[in-house]
Design an enzyme around this catalytic site. Structure first.
Site, mmCIF file in Angstrom:
data_model
loop_
_atom_site.group_PDB
_atom_site.id
_atom_site.type_symbol
_atom_site.label_atom_id
_atom_site.label_comp_id
_atom_site.label_asym_id
_atom_site.label_seq_id
_atom_site.Cartn_x
_atom_site.Cartn_y
_atom_site.Cartn_z
ATOM 1 N N HIS A 1 2.175 106.709 38.646
ATOM 2 C CA HIS A 1 2.242 106.344 40.069
ATOM 3 C C HIS A 1 1.594 107.416 40.949
ATOM 4 C CE1 HIS A 1 4.618 104.579 43.603
ATOM 5 N NE2 HIS A 1 4.133 105.713 44.080
ATOM 6 N N HIS B 285 -2.220 107.666 43.158
ATOM 7 C CA HIS B 285 -2.369 107.968 44.591
ATOM 8 C C HIS B 285 -3.639 108.792 44.845
ATOM 9 C CE1 HIS B 285 1.072 106.641 46.951
ATOM 10 N NE2 HIS B 285 1.936 107.092 46.059
HETATM 11 NI NI NI Z 1 3.969 106.624 45.902
#
Ligand code: NI
Length: 164
Positions: free
Chosen positions: A132, A136
């Site tokens: 995750h 980004h």
């Molecule tokens: Ni996040």
């Protein structure tokens, strides 16, 4: 140390490809300390620099085993295996939760705050957080993997099933 403002979905900085870190200086250390304080304050499992408006390849991930934050500078995923499907959210997408499939095991290579390369690995929630947060840094959000966001009722059901 200081709390940084966490930007939310819709801000340009969350969709950009971040640049590598080249200077392992006091400015970087201040940013890392601020990110740790901000993450702790928000009670999150991870935070990436673009979420505080800094377009550099930096993120923090909570290691579920040690309950400490791992600082990852210029991280790359070098190995992954297995699969897990579970609940995911993001501090930049407040109040929204979805089901996302990720590898169950992830190994990363990254630099520490002094520029030394190291490797770290994680399973389950830690592996999920590695994926995750590193995503980004290329301008991607978990919402891209979500078919529909859970309603409050579905979220409660999911949490109570998980606790059984
Ligand atoms: Ni996040």
């Amino acid at each position: 140390m200081a709390l940084r403002n966490i930007v939310t979905q819709g801000e340009d900085c969350l969709t950009k490809v971040c640049r590598p870190v080249a200077s392992f200086d006091s400015r970087l250390h201040t940013l890392l300390d601020d990110m740790a304080e901000t993450l702790e304050d928000a009670n999150g499992a991870g935070l990436a620099a673009p979420q505080v408006g800094v377009l550099r390849r930096i993120c923090l991930v909570l290691d579920e085993d040690t309950e400490e934050y791992i600082e990852l500078i210029n991280p790359e995923i070098i190995a992954m295996s297995g699969e897990q499907t579970g609940l995911e959210g993001c501090l930049s997408v407040p109040g929204k939760w979805g089901i996302v499939t990720r590898p169950n095991y992830v190994r990363v290579r990254a630099q520490d705050r002094d520029g030394n390369w190291f490797e770290a690995e994680g399973e389950g929630l830690t592996a999920r957080a590695f994926c995750h947060e590193i995503e980004h840094l290329d301008g991607h959000l978990f919402v891209e993997h979500v078919d529909h966001f859970l309603t409050d009722e579905e979220l409660q059901d999911y949490i109570s099933e998980d606790e059984e």
